[in-house]
Design a protein around this motif. Structure first.
Motif, short mmCIF file in Angstrom:
data_model
loop_
_atom_site.label_atom_id
_atom_site.label_comp_id
_atom_site.label_asym_id
_atom_site.label_seq_id
_atom_site.Cartn_x
_atom_site.Cartn_y
_atom_site.Cartn_z
N LYS A 1 0.85 -1.19 0.00
CA LYS A 1 0.00 0.00 0.00
C LYS A 1 0.88 1.23 0.00
CE LYS A 1 -3.35 -1.85 3.30
NZ LYS A 1 -2.73 -2.61 4.35
N ARG B 1 2.25 2.50 14.34
CA ARG B 1 1.12 2.17 15.20
C ARG B 1 -0.20 1.98 14.45
NH1 ARG B 1 1.49 4.09 20.38
NH2 ARG B 1 -0.49 3.02 20.66
N LEU B 2 -0.30 2.55 13.26
CA LEU B 2 -1.60 2.49 12.58
C LEU B 2 -1.49 1.98 11.13
CD1 LEU B 2 -4.66 3.14 12.39
CD2 LEU B 2 -4.03 5.46 11.75
N LEU B 3 -0.62 2.62 10.35
CA LEU B 3 -0.63 2.34 8.91
C LEU B 3 -0.12 0.95 8.59
CD1 LEU B 3 0.61 5.81 7.62
CD2 LEU B 3 -1.74 5.01 7.93
N ALA B 4 0.83 0.45 9.39
CA ALA B 4 1.36 -0.90 9.15
C ALA B 4 1.20 -1.73 10.41
CB ALA B 4 2.83 -0.82 8.76
N ASN B 5 1.07 -3.02 10.23
CA ASN B 5 1.07 -3.96 11.35
C ASN B 5 2.42 -4.64 11.34
OD1 ASN B 5 0.91 -6.13 13.04
ND2 ASN B 5 -1.12 -6.78 12.36
N VAL C 1 3.68 -7.02 12.70
CA VAL C 1 3.70 -8.49 12.73
C VAL C 1 3.84 -9.05 11.30
CG1 VAL C 1 2.38 -10.57 13.31
CG2 VAL C 1 2.32 -8.59 14.82
N ILE C 2 3.21 -8.37 10.35
CA ILE C 2 3.20 -8.91 8.98
C ILE C 2 3.75 -7.94 7.95
CG2 ILE C 2 1.36 -10.64 9.11
CD1 ILE C 2 -0.60 -8.37 8.30
N LEU D 1 -8.03 -0.24 5.82
CA LEU D 1 -6.59 -0.34 6.14
C LEU D 1 -6.19 -1.79 6.33
CD1 LEU D 1 -4.28 1.70 6.32
CD2 LEU D 1 -4.66 1.82 8.78
N ARG D 2 -6.64 -2.42 7.40
CA ARG D 2 -6.50 -3.86 7.62
C ARG D 2 -7.67 -4.25 8.50
NH1 ARG D 2 -1.99 -1.66 9.28
NH2 ARG D 2 -2.66 -1.89 11.45
N ARG E 1 -9.35 -1.10 16.60
CA ARG E 1 -8.43 -1.13 17.73
C ARG E 1 -8.45 0.17 18.54
NH1 ARG E 1 -2.22 -0.47 16.41
NH2 ARG E 1 -1.73 0.49 18.41
#
Lengths: 86, 218
Positions: free
Chosen positions: A43, A67-71, A73-74, B57-58, B64
């Motif tokens: 993205k 904290r928001l746009l990406a996780n 963990v993955i 977003l996801r 959350r």
């Protein structure tokens, strides 16, 4: 206050399966475009922000990405930041 | 003895959960709008399936930050029971109450069918009294149920006996066939299958009942 343009690129970590990327890669083959070895889908998020200086702008967008746009963990992310002329 | 069911914009299994907990099991149940912070008087909270905030977003990424979930973290700290079903499981991982993440199904399809599951742990009250390997059948309905986590996290889940349920025939590519996990303390369970859709014999099975019963039994 200076105005900044930021672009955050979010990509799946290499170890994470990307079935959508794999499906797009096989479509690339059907299109007849040869030599595509891998294709992974991520993205791109563009944003504009006001901040007192570049270091602070970077700190804010990094926080947002983490904290928001990406996780984490993955996903991995990278950031491009530029100061817009007044 | 009251159960709360969180309602996000985009939740679509909230009423099914209430029908199951209240209608089938007889537990007083109330809805919790996502903007509330008040969880007083509740023994357990369910995060239902659906598409919270449009899954923008996801899955679970926006949910959350809902006010109700800030209170939920304290609720869990104090030992309150929390069950996350499908989108609710995704929200729990985004919130960090459970490790790992749920991603696109291996074959990209939205899968809606009954699946066979095996009990992988009976350490927590959610599956207490069952045999390891005991099978149950529950419906799944998801496009992003492929459980992924780092090798270290997987080892920790195994060492701590926190993998609750595994698929017998892995439908979505989940790591180690994982269908549901708990936290170490055991008061939080997240799973992709829908126990609330298996509580009445009229609609094809009651294997979900005991899982929902555990919301109140300790």
């Amino acid at each position: 206050m200076p105005n900044f343009q930021a672009s955050v690129l979010v990509s799946l970590r290499p170890s994470v399966l990307d079935p959508a990327g794999e499906a797009a890669r096989s479509a690339a083959n059907r299109l007849g475009v040869e030599g595509i070895k891998s294709l992974r889908i991520g993205k791109a998020i563009s944003l504009e922000l006001d901040a007192p200086d570049e270091a602070e702008a970077r700190r804010r967008v990094e926080l947002l990405a983490d904290r928001l746009l990406a996780n984490p963990v993955i996903e991995d992310w990278s950031l491009e930041l530029e100061c817009l002329p007044k | 003895m009251t159960i709360g069911v969180v309602v996000f914009p985009g939740s679509n299994c909230d009423r099914d959960v209430r029908w199951a907990t209240e209608g089938c099991l007889g537990f007083p149940t109330r809805f919790l709008w996502h903007e509330t912070k008040d969880l007083t008087g509740l023994d357990a909270v369910v995060l239902p399936g659906g598409f919270s905030y449009g899954d923008y977003l996801r899955c679970g990424a926006i949910a959350r930050f809902a006010p109700v979930l800030q209170s939920l973290v304290d609720f869990v700290d104090k030992g309150g029971k929390v069950l996350g079903i499908c989108n609710g499981f995704q929200v729990l991982t985004e919130l960090g109450l459970l490790p790992g993440a749920l991603t696109r199904n291996r074959d990209l399809h939205f899968i809606c069918k009954d699946v066979d599951l095996k009990v992988a742990s009976h350490r927590t009250s959610w599956l207490a009294g069952r045999q390891i390997g005991e099978e149950l059948t529950l419906p799944i309905a998801h496009g992003e149920g492929c459980y992924q986590c780092s090798e270290d996290t997987l080892r920790k889940l195994e060492d701590e006996d926190s993998i609750a349920l595994r698929y017998v025939d892995n439908p979505n590519g989940s790591l180690s066939d994982i269908a549901g996990i708990t936290n170490y303390k055991g008061n939080v369970l997240g799973l992709m299958p829908h126990p609330e859709r298996a509580c009445d014999p009229l609609i094809g099975g009651i294997d979900g009942r005991r899982i929902l019963q555990a919301l109140i039994d300790s």
